[in-house]
Design a protein around this motif. Structure first.
Motif, PDB file in Angstrom:
ATOM      1  N   GLY A  53       0.826  -1.194   0.000  1.00  0.00           N
ATOM      2  CA  GLY A  53       0.000   0.000   0.000  1.00  0.00           C
ATOM      3  C   GLY A  53       0.864   1.249   0.000  1.00  0.00           C
ATOM      4  O   GLY A  53       1.160   1.818  -1.040  1.00  0.00           O
ATOM      5  N   PHE A  54       1.345   1.636   1.173  1.00  0.00           N
ATOM      6  CA  PHE A  54       2.278   2.752   1.279  1.00  0.00           C
ATOM      7  C   PHE A  54       3.216   2.489   2.448  1.00  0.00           C
ATOM      8  O   PHE A  54       2.986   1.600   3.276  1.00  0.00           O
ATOM      9  CB  PHE A  54       1.547   4.094   1.431  1.00  0.00           C
ATOM     10  CG  PHE A  54       0.681   4.194   2.670  1.00  0.00           C
ATOM     11  CD1 PHE A  54       1.200   4.627   3.886  1.00  0.00           C
ATOM     12  CD2 PHE A  54      -0.672   3.873   2.609  1.00  0.00           C
ATOM     13  CE1 PHE A  54       0.401   4.731   5.011  1.00  0.00           C
ATOM     14  CE2 PHE A  54      -1.481   3.971   3.734  1.00  0.00           C
ATOM     15  CZ  PHE A  54      -0.942   4.405   4.939  1.00  0.00           C
ATOM     16  N   LYS A 166       7.443   8.948  -0.772  1.00  0.00           N
ATOM     17  CA  LYS A 166       6.725   9.377  -1.972  1.00  0.00           C
ATOM     18  C   LYS A 166       6.918   8.422  -3.149  1.00  0.00           C
ATOM     19  O   LYS A 166       6.011   8.244  -3.954  1.00  0.00           O
ATOM     20  CB  LYS A 166       7.191  10.781  -2.371  1.00  0.00           C
ATOM     21  CG  LYS A 166       6.832  11.862  -1.362  1.00  0.00           C
ATOM     22  CD  LYS A 166       7.296  13.223  -1.853  1.00  0.00           C
ATOM     23  CE  LYS A 166       6.912  14.326  -0.861  1.00  0.00           C
ATOM     24  NZ  LYS A 166       7.364  15.676  -1.340  1.00  0.00           N
ATOM     25  N   ASN A 167       8.069   7.827  -3.248  1.00  0.00           N
ATOM     26  CA  ASN A 167       8.399   7.101  -4.471  1.00  0.00           C
ATOM     27  C   ASN A 167       8.429   5.580  -4.322  1.00  0.00           C
ATOM     28  O   ASN A 167       8.865   4.888  -5.236  1.00  0.00           O
ATOM     29  CB  ASN A 167       9.756   7.578  -5.003  1.00  0.00           C
ATOM     30  CG  ASN A 167       9.749   9.057  -5.326  1.00  0.00           C
ATOM     31  OD1 ASN A 167       8.778   9.579  -5.862  1.00  0.00           O
ATOM     32  ND2 ASN A 167      10.834   9.741  -4.969  1.00  0.00           N
ATOM     33  N   ARG A 168       8.006   5.073  -3.198  1.00  0.00           N
ATOM     34  CA  ARG A 168       7.972   3.621  -3.045  1.00  0.00           C
ATOM     35  C   ARG A 168       6.843   3.221  -2.114  1.00  0.00           C
ATOM     36  O   ARG A 168       6.562   3.879  -1.116  1.00  0.00           O
ATOM     37  CB  ARG A 168       9.309   3.079  -2.563  1.00  0.00           C
ATOM     38  CG  ARG A 168       9.816   3.641  -1.261  1.00  0.00           C
ATOM     39  CD  ARG A 168      11.289   3.294  -1.032  1.00  0.00           C
ATOM     40  NE  ARG A 168      11.571   1.867  -1.232  1.00  0.00           N
ATOM     41  CZ  ARG A 168      12.801   1.365  -1.241  1.00  0.00           C
ATOM     42  NH1 ARG A 168      13.852   2.154  -1.056  1.00  0.00           N
ATOM     43  NH2 ARG A 168      12.991   0.072  -1.413  1.00  0.00           N
TER      44      ARG A 168
END
Length: 288
Positions: A53-54, A166-168
């Protein structure tokens, strides 16, 4: 009725130690942890592969920590309430709302700079995750509960400050997890021995949750939001009875339990952060 002095020293110790997390793990999770380990290959345990997800970054005294918030359709969703209803429940300090989560084991990883760090995978229900994506309130609530859950389970002290990568979507690799195929049954609205005609005039009756954690282990959670410690709190157990008394007659709970309690092996602790009395109640027998 068991002598309450058998359990009060445990409560006093929880307050004196100032480390309710470690005591809670010791008293309440040891038996269930052993049970979960024994159920890994059993039909009551299901292996899932959470979806990414994040990822959030925080730290502890031991270094950088990353929490991968994942999701799986195999994890049950929380109660379907609106954000307004949930906010009201939280403002009123109600502990009845739960977000089911699967907390994975820590795994060592390397961050973007090649430095060592620790990552944890925390999975929630997939439908709830999609709802959470559109709500800053739900996302921050899940992160808070996940952080506190990891602190409780692993004895951590995580920095409440965090930032989202932000990028993974995750750090490292997301491992499979074992969850119960059948959720532990929740026993609600236990019969009270108090006189209902005098209940409104006397001490407040606290909210009680009873969980059948294993065939021979019952867990009790008594919400005591007006207390910040165990001082003056009393607990008495009988073979089929649980009695909790609060200081200055703030609380009084007297319930009949339809299972036979092993009072000599029972243990209790007051969890300051949750403001709950938590009691592990081994059972003498379970009705067939």
């Amino acid at each position: 009725m068991a002598d309450s002095r058998l359990l009060v020293p445990e409560l006093s110790e929880a307050e004196t130690m100032g480390d309710e997390t470690a005591l809670f793990e010791e008293l309440l999770l040891q038996a269930s942890k052993e049970l979960q380990q024994s159920q890994t290959a059993s039909s009551e345990s299901t292996q899932i592969q959470p979806q990414p997800g994040f990822c959030i970054k925080t730290n502890s005294s031991e270094g950088k920590v990353f929490i991968n918030i994942c999701h799986s359709s195999s994890i049950p969703p929380p109660a379907d309430v609106t954000e307004e209803e949930l906010l009201q429940m939280l403002e009123e300090d109600q502990a009845g709302f739960r977000i089911p989560m699967s907390l994975g084991e820590p795994h060592a990883e390397l961050d973007a700079k090649g430095q060592g760090c620790t990552a944890y995978d925390v999975a929630v229900n997939s439908d709830f995750y999609r709802r959470m994506q559109n709500s800053d309130f739900l996302r921050e609530l899940v992160i808070t509960i996940a952080r506190e859950g990891l602190e409780d389970k692993y004895g951590l002290q995580l920095n409440p400050e965090w930032r989202m990568l932000k990028n993974r979507a995750f750090l490292g690799s997301i491992s499979q997890q074992n969850i119960r195929s059948r959720q532990r049954p929740r026993i609600q609205e236990m019969g009270t021995l108090n006189d209902p005609l005098t209940a409104e005039k006397g001490p407040e009756k606290p909210h009680l949750n009873l969980w059948l954690e294993a065939p021979d282990l019952l867990l009790a959670e008594v919400d005591l939001p007006k207390l910040d410690g165990a001082h003056g709190l009393s607990l008495e157990l009988g073979e089929n009875r649980l009695v909790v008394g609060g200081p200055q007659r703030l609380y009084q709970l007297d319930v009949a339990v339809p299972l036979r309690i092993n009072t000599e092996e029972s243990r209790a602790a007051f969890h300051r952060k949750r403001r709950q009395l938590m009691v592990a109640l081994p059972l003498l027998s379970v009705p067939s």
